[in-house]
Scaffold this motif. Structure first.
Motif, PDB file in Angstrom:
ATOM      1  N   TRP A 154      50.452 -37.033 -13.076  1.00 23.75           N
ATOM      2  CA  TRP A 154      50.484 -36.769 -11.634  1.00 23.75           C
ATOM      3  C   TRP A 154      49.614 -37.725 -10.840  1.00 23.75           C
ATOM      4  O   TRP A 154      49.687 -37.760  -9.612  1.00 23.75           O
ATOM      5  CB  TRP A 154      50.069 -35.329 -11.356  1.00 23.75           C
ATOM      6  N   ASN A 198      54.423 -38.897  -7.285  1.00 27.49           N
ATOM      7  CA  ASN A 198      54.409 -37.833  -6.291  1.00 27.49           C
ATOM      8  C   ASN A 198      55.588 -36.885  -6.440  1.00 27.49           C
ATOM      9  O   ASN A 198      55.631 -35.837  -5.792  1.00 27.49           O
ATOM     10  CB  ASN A 198      54.415 -38.422  -4.873  1.00 27.49           C
ATOM     11  N   GLU A 199      56.530 -37.267  -7.299  1.00 25.81           N
ATOM     12  CA  GLU A 199      57.698 -36.421  -7.496  1.00 25.81           C
ATOM     13  C   GLU A 199      58.186 -36.543  -8.935  1.00 25.81           C
ATOM     14  O   GLU A 199      58.157 -37.625  -9.513  1.00 25.81           O
ATOM     15  CB  GLU A 199      58.818 -36.820  -6.532  1.00 25.81           C
ATOM     16  N   LYS A 229      50.858 -27.453 -13.369  1.00 25.82           N
ATOM     17  CA  LYS A 229      50.067 -27.098 -12.201  1.00 25.82           C
ATOM     18  C   LYS A 229      50.343 -25.634 -11.849  1.00 25.82           C
ATOM     19  O   LYS A 229      51.487 -25.205 -11.824  1.00 25.82           O
ATOM     20  CB  LYS A 229      50.403 -28.013 -11.024  1.00 25.82           C
ATOM     21  N   SER A 255      57.570 -31.720  -6.324  1.00 24.40           N
ATOM     22  CA  SER A 255      56.979 -32.719  -5.436  1.00 24.40           C
ATOM     23  C   SER A 255      55.512 -32.397  -5.189  1.00 24.40           C
ATOM     24  O   SER A 255      55.111 -31.228  -5.150  1.00 24.40           O
ATOM     25  CB  SER A 255      57.734 -32.771  -4.103  1.00 24.40           C
ATOM     26  N   LYS A 256      54.721 -33.430  -5.038  1.00 21.98           N
ATOM     27  CA  LYS A 256      53.284 -33.311  -4.792  1.00 21.98           C
ATOM     28  C   LYS A 256      52.987 -33.826  -3.387  1.00 21.98           C
ATOM     29  O   LYS A 256      53.402 -34.928  -3.033  1.00 21.98           O
ATOM     30  CB  LYS A 256      52.505 -34.106  -5.833  1.00 21.98           C
ATOM     31  N   LYS A 263      49.842 -34.273  -0.406  1.00 24.74           N
ATOM     32  CA  LYS A 263      48.434 -34.199  -0.047  1.00 24.74           C
ATOM     33  C   LYS A 263      48.278 -33.338   1.201  1.00 24.74           C
ATOM     34  O   LYS A 263      49.052 -33.451   2.142  1.00 24.74           O
ATOM     35  CB  LYS A 263      47.869 -35.594   0.223  1.00 24.74           C
ATOM     36  N   VAL A 284      45.897 -30.657  -2.604  1.00 17.30           N
ATOM     37  CA  VAL A 284      47.263 -30.988  -3.009  1.00 17.30           C
ATOM     38  C   VAL A 284      48.060 -29.699  -3.127  1.00 17.30           C
ATOM     39  O   VAL A 284      47.538 -28.673  -3.559  1.00 17.30           O
ATOM     40  CB  VAL A 284      47.278 -31.723  -4.372  1.00 17.30           C
ATOM     41  N   TYR A 342      52.055 -28.214  -4.465  1.00  8.16           N
ATOM     42  CA  TYR A 342      53.237 -28.552  -5.257  1.00  8.16           C
ATOM     43  C   TYR A 342      54.401 -27.662  -4.841  1.00  8.16           C
ATOM     44  O   TYR A 342      54.234 -26.471  -4.606  1.00  8.16           O
ATOM     45  CB  TYR A 342      52.949 -28.392  -6.746  1.00  8.16           C
TER      46      TYR A 342
END
Length: 218
Positions: A25, A29-30, A112, A143-144, A146, A154, A156
């Motif tokens: 990760w 980002n995805e 996560k 997807s991650k 910020k 973060v 998810y």
């Protein structure tokens, strides 16, 4: 077996010879993938060794079978004075998936927590069901995003594909990780011996040689 089928999973109460490929990760980002196999329930402590490096060790107070913390289980970290270590164990469930970008099996280590909760919500939803089912399973996209300046800022998000994607014969033959072997749960004696030899958490209770009374016999 302590691995749980995604079709029969619940939220927690509060390998092989080939090179290990993990979901990274830090660099993506995805992630789009197809979950395969079960999920291995576990919690870990993050401890500092004598070289000053952090590493994770299994929380032995968490029962993999019941997916719950059990005060009757021996846990050497509970013997460490609170002024030396008081951090709570961290969620560290593990699974694996076929990464759609590389077509490789990757270790999701750990999942996560926010993503796990959303996968569970899909798995128990009759409109979606078990995402790892060989026939009726489906791809997911995680997807991650910020949400602030700090590393922990973060969130998810998990999206399920509209259609199921039965595993092909080739995908069924992909080498999978043996999660039970890869994340072998140590005994109380094994973990305490490691802590005595590799950390200083027991130093205030230890004798001149750094061992608790009777620890040499572990």
């Amino acid at each position: 077996m302590t691995q749980s089928d995604w079709g029969n999973i619940s939220a927690p109460s509060s390998g092989g010879a080939k090179d290990i490929v993990r979901v990274d990760w830090k660099s993506i980002n995805e992630l789009k993938g197809r979950l395969i196999g079960g999920v291995l329930p576990r919690y870990v402590y993050w401890v500092v060794n004598k070289e000053g490096k952090k590493r994770s060790i299994e929380c032995l107070g968490f029962n993999r079978e019941t997916k719950a913390f059990d005060p009757n289980l021996q846990d050497p970290m509970k013997e460490v004075p609170a002024e030396l270590y008081s951090e709570k164990p961290q969620f560290a469930y593990v699974t694996q998936l076929i990464d759609r970008k590389t077509s490789q099996v990757a270790l999701f280590d750990p999942i996560k927590k926010q993503a796990y909760d959303e996968i569970v919500a899909l798995a128990i939803n009759p409109e979606y069901g078990n995402p790892a089912d060989e026939i009726k399973g489906y791809d997911i996209t995680i997807s991650k995003q910020k949400t602030g300046p700090l590393p922990q800022n973060v969130k998810y998000k998990v999206l399920a594909a509209r259609n199921s994607s039965p595993l092909t014969d080739e995908e069924k033959e992909l080498p999978k990780y043996d999660l039970e072997k890869l994340f072998k749960r140590p005994t109380y004696e094994e973990q305490k011996k490691w802590l005595l030899e590799n950390t200083t958490y027991f130093m205030l209770q230890a004798g001149n040689e750094g061992f608790l009374e009777g620890a040499k016999d572990l």
